[in-house]
Design an enzyme around this catalytic site. Structure first.
Site, PDB file in Angstrom:
ATOM      1  CB  CYS A 177     -55.211  80.623 -93.543  1.00 10.02           C
ATOM      2  SG  CYS A 177     -56.209  82.271 -93.111  1.00 10.02           S
ATOM      3  CB  THR A 202     -42.287  91.353 -83.424  1.00 16.02           C
ATOM      4  OG1 THR A 202     -43.449  91.824 -83.775  1.00 16.02           O
ATOM      5  CG2 THR A 202     -41.448  91.992 -82.814  1.00 16.02           C
ATOM      6  CB  SER A 255     -63.808  93.508-107.759  1.00 10.98           C
ATOM      7  OG  SER A 255     -64.595  94.771-108.446  1.00 10.98           O
TER       8      SER A 255
END
EC number: 2.7.9.3
Length: 330
Positions: free
Chosen positions: A13, A47, A140
């Site tokens: 991440c 938000t 893919s």
């Protein structure tokens, strides 16, 4: 053995587009926001919550999300498990139950053998099966970097959603997993050292924490991933119109993470997270090393909930808005 992390510039991440850049990008994208409480789209972009929520009929809402990233560890099976757990987390962070997922695979076919890709997919299948979520194909493409994740659809009770905009002053803040995943993964990429405690944390599902939050009547939560604890907490406090006060000494940290920060294994994404929240942060004399851990880009991190749940330490509280979204004390 080929080291998967060496085929990607970023990792996990931490390879996200920086939060500030992403918000500017989305603000000019023309994507619609929910118009009123009766709209079918209950949660959208307004938000910056963890997933989209759409009303399909009385008593049911659909949760939809997608998450994929470059290798965070060298072992392909572990990477598959981590990426799948991370993608499923968005559904749990909204108080939902994942129902069906689709593989998202990008693969450098000229540089990495297909048997490694098969191991990645096997890892994803193991985690989705453990979650009781159907895995039904996917998509893919060839790519210069390997990437893997899931598009996930879940269901939830519309009266028991977890959202980042429903916090209120007086609620405690609890965190279900320790921090430090970003710096340990970056050290792994740089040195090849393996950190089993980090892998175990990343493959652990947030299903139990989500169920515990709902059972406790909690309605405000988010998961802690690429924008770090400070980044995701900033979004929660901003959306809820409150200030979050964090006791840095109460925040759980993985073994070895503080040493990794001291020795310089801080991902660029973690530094960008801290830069992004800095204008909204009151941190007094808290050292930068501590702030970098609080801003560390997590992969498949824990749930941050406005309330108390079993096994999750209380790390702070929400208070009336002070002008800052976050205050850090130690």
């Amino acid at each position: 053995m080929k080291r998967l992390t060496q085929y990607a510039q970023g990792g996990g991440c931490a390879c996200k587009i920086p939060a500030g850049d992403l918000e500017r990008l989305l603000s000019g994208s023309g994507m619609p926001l929910p118009r009123d409480a009766e709209a079918e789209l209950l949660v959208g972009l307004d938000t910056g919550d963890d997933a989209a929520v759409v009303r399909v009929q009385d008593g049911t809402v659909i949760i939809s999300t997608a998450d994929f990233f470059t290798p965070v560890v060298d072992d392909p099976y572990d990477w598959g498990r981590i990426a799948a757990a991370n993608a499923l987390s968005d559904v749990y962070a909204m108080g939902g139950r994942p129902v069906v997922a689709l593989n998202l695979l990008c693969w450098p076919v000229d540089h990495l053998p297909y048997d490694l890709a098969a191991e990645v997919l096997r890892g994803g299948a193991e985690v989705t099966a453990r979650a009781g979520c159907h895995l039904a194909g996917g998509h893919s493409v060839t790519d210069v970097e390997p990437k893997y994740g899931l598009a996930v659809t879940g269901v939830a009770d519309p009266g028991r959603l977890l959202q980042n905009s429903t916090g209120r002053a007086g609620l405690p803040l609890s965190l279900s997993k320790p921090l430090g995943l970003g710096v340990l993964n970056n050290r792994h990429k740089s040195t090849g050292e393996v950190f089993p405690q980090a892998v175990e944390t990343m493959i652990r599902l947030n299903a139990e924490a989500s169920r515990d939050a709902l059972a406790a009547g909690i309605r405000c939560a988010t998961d802690v991933t690429g924008f770090g604890l400070l980044g995701h907490l900033h979004k929660l406090a901003r959306a809820s119109g409150v200030t979050a006060v964090i006791d840095a000494s109460a925040v759980p940290v993985l073994e070895g993470a503080e040493r990794a920060v001291r020795e310089g294994f801080v991902p660029g994404g973690s530094r960008r997270n801290l830069d992004w929240v800095a204008p909204h942060l009151d941190h007094g004399d808290v050292p930068e090393e501590t702030l970098l851990l609080l801003a560390d880009a997590q992969t498949s991190g824990g749930l941050l909930v406005a309330g108390e749940i079993p096994g999750a330490p209380v790390i702070g509280e929400l208070v009336e808005n002070t002008g800052h979204t976050i205050i850090v004390r130690h």
